[in-house]
Motif scaffolding. Structure first.
Motif, PDB file in Angstrom:
ATOM      1  N   LEU A   8       0.866  -1.175   0.000  1.00 30.05           N
ATOM      2  CA  LEU A   8       0.000   0.000   0.000  1.00 30.05           C
ATOM      3  C   LEU A   8       0.902   1.223   0.000  1.00 30.05           C
ATOM      4  O   LEU A   8       1.680   1.418   0.947  1.00 30.05           O
ATOM      5  CB  LEU A   8      -0.910   0.023   1.226  1.00 30.05           C
ATOM      6  N   VAL A  21      -2.679   0.618  -4.351  1.00 27.10           N
ATOM      7  CA  VAL A  21      -2.473  -0.767  -3.919  1.00 27.10           C
ATOM      8  C   VAL A  21      -1.709  -1.475  -5.027  1.00 27.10           C
ATOM      9  O   VAL A  21      -2.148  -1.494  -6.187  1.00 27.10           O
ATOM     10  CB  VAL A  21      -3.814  -1.472  -3.653  1.00 27.10           C
ATOM     11  N   VAL A  55      -7.737   4.993   1.747  1.00 27.28           N
ATOM     12  CA  VAL A  55      -7.149   3.653   1.794  1.00 27.28           C
ATOM     13  C   VAL A  55      -8.222   2.595   1.562  1.00 27.28           C
ATOM     14  O   VAL A  55      -8.059   1.672   0.748  1.00 27.28           O
ATOM     15  CB  VAL A  55      -6.437   3.418   3.136  1.00 27.28           C
ATOM     16  N   TRP A  95      -3.734  -2.068   8.406  1.00 24.42           N
ATOM     17  CA  TRP A  95      -3.805  -2.114   6.943  1.00 24.42           C
ATOM     18  C   TRP A  95      -2.737  -3.019   6.338  1.00 24.42           C
ATOM     19  O   TRP A  95      -2.891  -3.478   5.212  1.00 24.42           O
ATOM     20  CB  TRP A  95      -3.675  -0.707   6.367  1.00 24.42           C
TER      21      TRP A  95
END
Length: 322
Positions: A8, A21, A55, A95
């Motif tokens: 990411l 991504v 995100v 994440w």
């Protein structure tokens, strides 16, 4: 964690945030854009929560719920203690399995070079400089403003131009065309009227940046005061570059020097000539370039560097941003 991707990449500036991504082969699987990232104004948790909106949008587009590594290049991560605090906040969001936080200037540097080696100066609203050596060493400055020795950037140049214009109009300083061109840009007939409009909010604070191109055009028309400010900005850029190169032991090697940010990307001839001329003396082996690739590419490349991805993976990623 569910389905995961490789990296990411986050490039979060004061005015906007870009995330991407990246798959294990370097393919961009998803991307999104969000607002500015300003922890000093809203606090770390609120700023990271806002980051999360972009995100999660990128995750949804990519069809994943997490990544192996988070490479975040963030505005306002000016000190190592701030990087650690922000990294802890990102780790808490879950994440990615690993997280690395750097100042956003590193993203611009890495976007402009083929390997993690070189020096970058960003001159946008403010000014900052970072460098990376082939051995992994870095060079950087606190870049907090005048209290840390910095001068210039778009906001600083606008403030300096106003200072000289105000003093020229009221008699405390030398005459300068800035006393006419700065208020004239907003359709006003005096610096006093411009001061009043800015102070009372009749001209929004965010429009002050419009004064910087006026400064450059006034200098190009021959105004000595404006020319002096442009020259000093060039001096400051070169001072940062030469010190960063020296710290990394790269003064005697051909090394990329990447210039970015709105002030430098505008390619004002007088500023370009000043920087080129001074670097030819102080760092003659510096190879100057103005970065055109988006900084989120740099954040992604740094992520691939950290995870040990193959060169063809880097190349595939970069090709998608050309």
């Amino acid at each position: 964690m569910g389905l995961t991707a490789h990296v990411l990449a986050v490039d979060a500036g004061n005015s906007k945030t870009d995330v991407a991504v990246i798959g294990a082969d370097g393919t961009v699987l998803g991307s999104a854009r969000g607002g500015g990232f300003q922890p000093p104004v809203v606090g770390v948790d609120v700023a990271v929560d806002a980051l999360g909106t972009a995100v999660l949008a990128a995750f949804e587009q990519a069809g994943v719920t997490g990544v192996g590594h988070v490479s975040a290049c963030l505005a306002n991560a000016d000190l190592p203690v701030e990087e650690r605090e922000l990294a802890e906040a990102l780790v808490a969001r879950g994440w990615g399995r690993t997280v690395e936080v750097r100042n956003d200037t590193f993203a611009i540097l890495r976007a402009g070079v083929d390997e993690p080696r070189g020096v970058a100066v960003v001159c946008g609203a403010g000014i900052n400089c970072v460098g990376m050596g082939p051995d992994g060493a870095t060079a950087r400055f606190p870049a907090i403003g005048r209290m840390s020795g910095d001068w210039g950037g778009g906001s600083g140049l606008a403030e300096e131009a106003m200072w000289f214009a105000a003093r020229a109009e009221d008699g405390r300083g030398e005459p300068t065309e800035l006393a006419r061109t700065l208020p004239g840009h907003f359709g006003l007939d005096s610096v006093y009227a411009l001061i009043e409009a800015l102070h009372l909010g009749h001209i929004p604070f965010g429009r002050r940046h419009e004064l910087t191109p006026v400064l450059f055009s006034t200098g190009a028309a021959g105004d000595r005061i404006a020319q002096g400010l442009v020259e000093r900005q060039g001096d400051e850029v070169v001072a940062m570059v030469s010190v960063a190169l020296a710290r990394l032991g790269l003064l005697e090697e051909e090394t990329p020097v990447v210039l970015g940010g709105s002030v430098l990307a505008a390619r004002h001839p007088a500023l370009d000539d000043r920087i080129t001329g001074l670097l030819a003396v102080r760092a003659p082996k510096a190879v100057i370039q103005v970065v055109s690739a988006p900084p989120v590419l740099g954040a992604a490349l740094l992520g691939l560097d950290r995870t040990g991805a193959a060169q063809e993976t880097h190349d595939r990623l970069r090709a998608q941003y050309v």
